[in-house]
Scaffold this motif. Structure first.
Motif, mmCIF file in Angstrom:
data_model
loop_
_atom_site.group_PDB
_atom_site.id
_atom_site.type_symbol
_atom_site.label_atom_id
_atom_site.label_comp_id
_atom_site.label_asym_id
_atom_site.label_seq_id
_atom_site.Cartn_x
_atom_site.Cartn_y
_atom_site.Cartn_z
ATOM 1 N N PHE A 237 0.842 -1.200 0.000
ATOM 2 C CA PHE A 237 0.000 0.000 0.000
ATOM 3 C C PHE A 237 0.880 1.255 0.000
ATOM 4 O O PHE A 237 2.082 1.191 0.276
ATOM 5 N N HIS A 238 0.283 2.377 -0.325
ATOM 6 C CA HIS A 238 1.026 3.637 -0.417
ATOM 7 C C HIS A 238 1.281 4.252 0.958
ATOM 8 O O HIS A 238 2.347 4.804 1.212
ATOM 9 N N SER A 239 0.301 4.165 1.833
ATOM 10 C CA SER A 239 0.438 4.708 3.187
ATOM 11 C C SER A 239 -0.658 4.113 4.056
ATOM 12 O O SER A 239 -1.681 3.633 3.547
ATOM 13 N N MET A 240 -0.444 4.152 5.347
ATOM 14 C CA MET A 240 -1.456 3.681 6.291
ATOM 15 C C MET A 240 -2.743 4.488 6.129
ATOM 16 O O MET A 240 -3.845 3.932 6.105
ATOM 17 N N LYS A 241 -2.609 5.785 5.994
ATOM 18 C CA LYS A 241 -3.786 6.650 5.877
ATOM 19 C C LYS A 241 -4.576 6.306 4.620
ATOM 20 O O LYS A 241 -5.809 6.183 4.664
ATOM 21 N N GLN A 242 -3.880 6.130 3.491
ATOM 22 C CA GLN A 242 -4.588 5.813 2.259
ATOM 23 C C GLN A 242 -5.233 4.444 2.332
ATOM 24 O O GLN A 242 -6.343 4.231 1.836
ATOM 25 N N GLN A 243 -4.556 3.500 2.970
ATOM 26 C CA GLN A 243 -5.113 2.158 3.116
ATOM 27 C C GLN A 243 -6.403 2.181 3.934
ATOM 28 O O GLN A 243 -7.390 1.517 3.593
ATOM 29 N N LEU A 244 -6.415 2.951 5.017
ATOM 30 C CA LEU A 244 -7.618 3.047 5.838
ATOM 31 C C LEU A 244 -8.739 3.759 5.093
ATOM 32 O O LEU A 244 -9.920 3.402 5.224
ATOM 33 N N ARG A 245 -8.386 4.763 4.286
ATOM 34 C CA ARG A 245 -9.399 5.437 3.457
ATOM 35 C C ARG A 245 -10.021 4.448 2.475
ATOM 36 O O ARG A 245 -11.242 4.416 2.292
ATOM 37 N N ASP A 246 -9.172 3.654 1.831
ATOM 38 C CA ASP A 246 -9.662 2.701 0.828
ATOM 39 C C ASP A 246 -10.577 1.658 1.455
ATOM 40 O O ASP A 246 -11.614 1.302 0.884
ATOM 41 N N ILE A 247 -10.186 1.148 2.617
ATOM 42 C CA ILE A 247 -11.011 0.155 3.297
ATOM 43 C C ILE A 247 -12.346 0.755 3.710
ATOM 44 O O ILE A 247 -13.402 0.143 3.550
ATOM 45 N N ALA A 248 -12.303 1.977 4.248
ATOM 46 C CA ALA A 248 -13.536 2.637 4.698
ATOM 47 C C ALA A 248 -14.509 2.843 3.538
ATOM 48 O O ALA A 248 -15.708 2.561 3.661
ATOM 49 N N ARG B 195 -16.055 9.913 4.255
ATOM 50 C CA ARG B 195 -15.569 11.088 4.989
ATOM 51 C C ARG B 195 -15.089 10.658 6.373
ATOM 52 O O ARG B 195 -15.843 10.683 7.343
ATOM 53 N N ILE B 196 -13.842 10.266 6.446
ATOM 54 C CA ILE B 196 -13.311 9.749 7.714
ATOM 55 C C ILE B 196 -12.071 10.522 8.172
ATOM 56 O O ILE B 196 -11.306 10.045 9.009
ATOM 57 N N VAL C 76 -5.823 -4.495 -0.744
ATOM 58 C CA VAL C 76 -4.993 -3.330 -1.059
ATOM 59 C C VAL C 76 -5.218 -3.043 -2.535
ATOM 60 O O VAL C 76 -4.829 -3.824 -3.396
ATOM 61 N N TRP C 77 -5.857 -1.946 -2.811
ATOM 62 C CA TRP C 77 -6.239 -1.656 -4.194
ATOM 63 C C TRP C 77 -5.007 -1.529 -5.090
ATOM 64 O O TRP C 77 -3.975 -0.975 -4.677
ATOM 65 N N PRO C 78 -5.078 -2.016 -6.335
ATOM 66 C CA PRO C 78 -3.945 -1.929 -7.264
ATOM 67 C C PRO C 78 -3.449 -0.497 -7.482
ATOM 68 O O PRO C 78 -2.280 -0.288 -7.816
ATOM 69 N N GLU C 79 -4.328 0.480 -7.283
ATOM 70 C CA GLU C 79 -3.916 1.879 -7.448
ATOM 71 C C GLU C 79 -2.751 2.244 -6.527
ATOM 72 O O GLU C 79 -1.965 3.147 -6.837
ATOM 73 N N ASN C 80 -2.634 1.544 -5.408
ATOM 74 C CA ASN C 80 -1.518 1.798 -4.502
ATOM 75 C C ASN C 80 -0.181 1.488 -5.166
ATOM 76 O O ASN C 80 0.772 2.283 -5.090
ATOM 77 N N THR C 81 -0.095 0.334 -5.803
ATOM 78 C CA THR C 81 1.155 -0.027 -6.482
ATOM 79 C C THR C 81 1.395 0.861 -7.696
ATOM 80 O O THR C 81 2.544 1.222 -7.983
ATOM 81 N N LEU C 82 0.339 1.230 -8.408
ATOM 82 C CA LEU C 82 0.499 2.151 -9.536
ATOM 83 C C LEU C 82 1.097 3.472 -9.071
ATOM 84 O O LEU C 82 1.980 4.038 -9.731
ATOM 85 N N ARG C 83 0.635 3.936 -7.927
ATOM 86 C CA ARG C 83 1.161 5.189 -7.381
ATOM 87 C C ARG C 83 2.615 5.021 -6.936
ATOM 88 O O ARG C 83 3.460 5.874 -7.203
#
Length: 350
Positions: free
Chosen positions: A231-242, A250-251, A297-304
């Protein structure tokens, strides 16, 4: 005079009540992030300590005993066991059947960390293998471990902090784990008398960890990184899961509260798990893998991460593969890419 005194007393009461309400409201606001922080980072109480003797020293080790209250469908369907249980268990059994050496180091914050070392008969390189979130060295890493070992790789399969036999109260999503890996690199290099190349191979949170490690000054013996579904970051991972699992878009206020507990209790900040700076500083070649059907973990994370990486790099997206399932869906492709990567970078560039 009496009337004015009475009004003054009423004002004081109003101010006190307002202050109390503010304190209680603020306390509730902050505390409401506690259960979420506790659920995602806390590894649970430890089982009674057991002792192992290594190199003449007695080490006290601990294993996590966290009670699992429920399992989410997304975590179940993204696990390699779902659809590939036979292959998964075969890799796990192979790891457990090997005569590994128990290695121990102390982290920078004095935690006792454990790894299992499996030397190859005629080694050509070393691989430090970093499992994912709440994983083990013999879990999903096991599927490629046998292939790597049979292809002249000595393996150092680490238990990340708070997992397996490694100490630690909190999982820090790569913030502290990256520092642990730098210490494992130094420890492995003590064994590396011939100056063989070292590669860092991580899955999921382990992939993020090794990408973050790339931002540190590493010995010249480290030749490359393999990152599978990071994943790109913990924050982004939690956003994606939410948003992806619970349709919560909106978290940000919740994330601020979680970050506060990360800082106060976990000893790390969520921004320390962001791969941006590390990948901009990195000069090591990176082989990226990701399953295109990954909803953990969305593929967009690895793309980024791929876009941020300024070093030599290759991206392999595997159709029909879920989280950490690329090597199961396309095993020959996965193995050939690893072999090509080693062949290209085993010798240091001029």
């Amino acid at each position: 005079m009496i009337e004015m005194s009475g009004q003054s007393g009423k004002k004081k009461k109003i101010i006190k009540r307002a202050a109390a309400a503010l304190v209680l409201g603020g306390g509730f606001y902050i505390a409401s992030g506690w259960p979420f922080f506790q659920y995602i980072t806390y590894v649970g109480k430890k089982k009674p300590e057991k002792k192992k003797k290594t190199d003449g020293e007695v080490h006290e080790t601990q294993t996590a005993n966290r009670k699992k209250w429920f399992a989410l469908n997304h975590t179940t369907i993204n696990h390699p066991r779902h659809g590939y249980e036979e292959e998964y268990e075969r890799g796990k059994a192979w790891c457990k059947a090997q005569k590994v050496q128990d290695w121990y180091i102390r982290s920078m914050d004095k935690k006792l960390l454990h790894a299992s070392y499996l030397p190859a008969e005629k080694p050509e390189r070393f691989i430090i293998m970093c499992h994912g979130y709440r994983g083990t060295w013999y879990g999903s890493m096991g599927h490629m471990a046998q292939f790597l070992h049979e292809n002249h790789c000595s393996l150092l399969m680490i238990d990340q902090r708070g997992c397996g036999e490694s100490q630690g109260k909190y999982i820090t999503f790569g913030a502290k784990e990256q520092l642990d890996v730098t210490l494992w690199v130094d420890r492995l290099n003590e064994e590396n008398k011939s100056g063989l190349p070292i590669y860092l191979y991580g899955q999921s949170m382990g992939a993020t960890t090794v990408l973050l490690t790339a931002g540190h000054a590493l010995p010249k013996e480290v030749h490359g990184i393999i990152a599978d579904c990071g994943f790109h970051s913990m924050k982004q991972q939690l956003r994606d899961i939410a948003s992806g699992w619970f349709h919560l878009h909106r978290i940000e206020l919740l994330l601020r509260r979680v970050d506060l507990f990360c800082r106060v209790l976990g000893g790390f900040a969520m921004k320390e798990t962001d791969t941006t700076l590390a990948l901009r500083m990195n000069r090591l070649p990176v082989l990226f893998f990701h399953g295109q059907e990954d909803t953990y973990v969305w593929p967009e994370n690895t793309l980024r991460n791929y876009e941020l990486c300024r070093a030599e790099k290759e991206l392999v997206l595997v159709p029909n593969a879920r989280h950490l399932c690329s090597s199961y869906v396309a095993p020959e492709l996965f193995k050939s890419k690893l072999t090509e990567f080693f062949g290209k970078y085993d010798k240091p560039s001029a």
